[in-house]
Design an enzyme around this catalytic site. Structure first.
Site, mmCIF file in Angstrom:
data_model
loop_
_atom_site.group_PDB
_atom_site.id
_atom_site.type_symbol
_atom_site.label_atom_id
_atom_site.label_comp_id
_atom_site.label_asym_id
_atom_site.label_seq_id
_atom_site.Cartn_x
_atom_site.Cartn_y
_atom_site.Cartn_z
ATOM 1 N N CYS A 1 -3.980 0.622 -2.718
ATOM 2 C CA CYS A 1 -3.869 -0.611 -1.935
ATOM 3 C C CYS A 1 -2.765 -1.516 -2.492
ATOM 4 O O CYS A 1 -2.397 -1.440 -3.671
ATOM 5 C CB CYS A 1 -5.174 -1.380 -1.970
ATOM 6 S SG CYS A 1 -6.541 -0.601 -1.098
ATOM 7 N N GLU B 1 0.334 5.237 0.547
ATOM 8 C CA GLU B 1 -0.605 6.295 0.958
ATOM 9 C C GLU B 1 -0.134 7.659 0.457
ATOM 10 O O GLU B 1 0.961 7.786 -0.117
ATOM 11 C CB GLU B 1 -0.750 6.265 2.484
ATOM 12 C CG GLU B 1 -1.311 4.938 2.956
ATOM 13 C CD GLU B 1 -1.619 4.887 4.448
ATOM 14 O OE1 GLU B 1 -1.180 5.784 5.194
ATOM 15 O OE2 GLU B 1 -2.294 3.918 4.854
ATOM 16 N N CYS C 1 -10.260 -4.930 -0.178
ATOM 17 C CA CYS C 1 -11.371 -3.971 -0.220
ATOM 18 C C CYS C 1 -12.172 -4.164 -1.507
ATOM 19 O O CYS C 1 -11.748 -4.869 -2.437
ATOM 20 C CB CYS C 1 -10.851 -2.543 -0.105
ATOM 21 S SG CYS C 1 -10.128 -1.903 -1.627
ATOM 22 N N ASN D 1 0.840 -1.200 0.000
ATOM 23 C CA ASN D 1 0.000 0.000 0.000
ATOM 24 C C ASN D 1 0.874 1.248 0.000
ATOM 25 O O ASN D 1 1.922 1.306 0.652
ATOM 26 C CB ASN D 1 -0.999 -0.005 1.166
ATOM 27 C CG ASN D 1 -0.376 -0.230 2.521
ATOM 28 O OD1 ASN D 1 0.628 -0.920 2.652
ATOM 29 N ND2 ASN D 1 -0.977 0.347 3.546
ATOM 30 N N GLU E 1 -2.914 -4.686 -3.195
ATOM 31 C CA GLU E 1 -3.374 -5.593 -4.252
ATOM 32 C C GLU E 1 -3.347 -4.917 -5.612
ATOM 33 O O GLU E 1 -2.885 -5.476 -6.604
ATOM 34 C CB GLU E 1 -4.811 -6.068 -3.969
ATOM 35 C CG GLU E 1 -4.977 -6.817 -2.666
ATOM 36 C CD GLU E 1 -5.312 -5.920 -1.478
ATOM 37 O OE1 GLU E 1 -4.769 -4.801 -1.398
ATOM 38 O OE2 GLU E 1 -6.110 -6.347 -0.635
HETATM 39 N N1 THU Z 1 -5.339 -1.447 2.265
HETATM 40 C C1 THU Z 1 -4.775 -2.287 1.333
HETATM 41 O O1 THU Z 1 -3.604 -2.128 0.989
HETATM 42 N N2 THU Z 1 -5.557 -3.270 0.827
HETATM 43 C C2 THU Z 1 -6.860 -3.488 1.142
HETATM 44 O O2 THU Z 1 -7.515 -4.312 0.521
HETATM 45 C C3 THU Z 1 -7.449 -2.747 2.232
HETATM 46 C C4 THU Z 1 -6.714 -1.544 2.696
HETATM 47 C C5 THU Z 1 -4.516 -0.367 2.818
HETATM 48 C C6 THU Z 1 -4.883 0.984 2.297
HETATM 49 C C7 THU Z 1 -4.437 1.883 3.407
HETATM 50 O O3 THU Z 1 -3.097 2.257 3.196
HETATM 51 C C8 THU Z 1 -4.522 1.029 4.659
HETATM 52 O O4 THU Z 1 -4.670 -0.311 4.214
HETATM 53 C C9 THU Z 1 -5.679 1.377 5.577
HETATM 54 O O5 THU Z 1 -6.866 1.443 4.878
#
Ligand code: THU
Length: 145
Positions: free
Chosen positions: A68, A59, A101, A57, A70
């Site tokens: 994310c 940000e 997600c 991930n 994935e």
């Molecule tokens: N996140 C992912 O990398 N994958 C997901 O399927 C769910 C959420 C990350 C995004 C963000 O940086 C952190 O988790 C919190 O939401």
């Protein structure tokens, strides 16, 4: 001069299994850029030919731009010329596993509607589900033909 190591194209070998794929995902999670949520997520996407593409991930100060793990793995794979996938391992440093997600489910479904999805947290057992269970009756490429 040697090219830099390309960690998103690790090829674990023929006896690669789910645990190995998950180990790669846990390693990928360590590369997460998540100063806001502090959640580290790593993904290891196994292509049909055995190549593994990793993602984490990423940000952003403009929170909604967060990518994310994935989707970052899928983008790396597709940008490398790969579109056929067998499985994805998703690891997090949180105690319990995180399921992908909704946006990531849709993104994965584009290329592999029956993808095996393995998830694991830092203190949980590995769990496996199929993407077809996670996004039933999905809007899919076939709907545009
Ligand atoms: N996140 C992912 O990398 N994958 C997901 O399927 C769910 C959420 C990350 C995004 C963000 O940086 C952190 O988790 C919190 O939401």
């Amino acid at each position: 001069m040697q090219p830099p190591p390309d960690s998103n194209r690790a090829r674990p070998g023929p006896n690669d299994d789910v645990e190995d794929l998950m180990r790669v995902a846990h390693a990928a999670a360590q590369l997460a850029y998540s100063p806001y949520s502090k959640v580290k997520v790593g993904a290891a996407l196994l292509a049909e030919d055995g190549t593994v593409y990793t993602g984490c991930n990423v940000e952003n100060a403009s929170y909604g731009l967060t990518l994310c793990a994935e989707r970052s793995a899928v983008v790396r794979a597709v940008a490398s010329g790969e579109r056929r996938f067998r499985a994805i391992a998703i690891a997090t440093d949180r105690p319990q596993a995180l399921m992908p997600c909704g946006a990531c489910r849709q993104f994965l479904l584009e290329f592999a509607p029956r993808l095996w999805v393995h998830v694991q947290g830092a203190q949980s057992a590995l769990e496996t589900v199929n993407l077809s269970e996670l996004l039933p009756r999905a809007f899919a490429p076939r709907d545009l033909t």
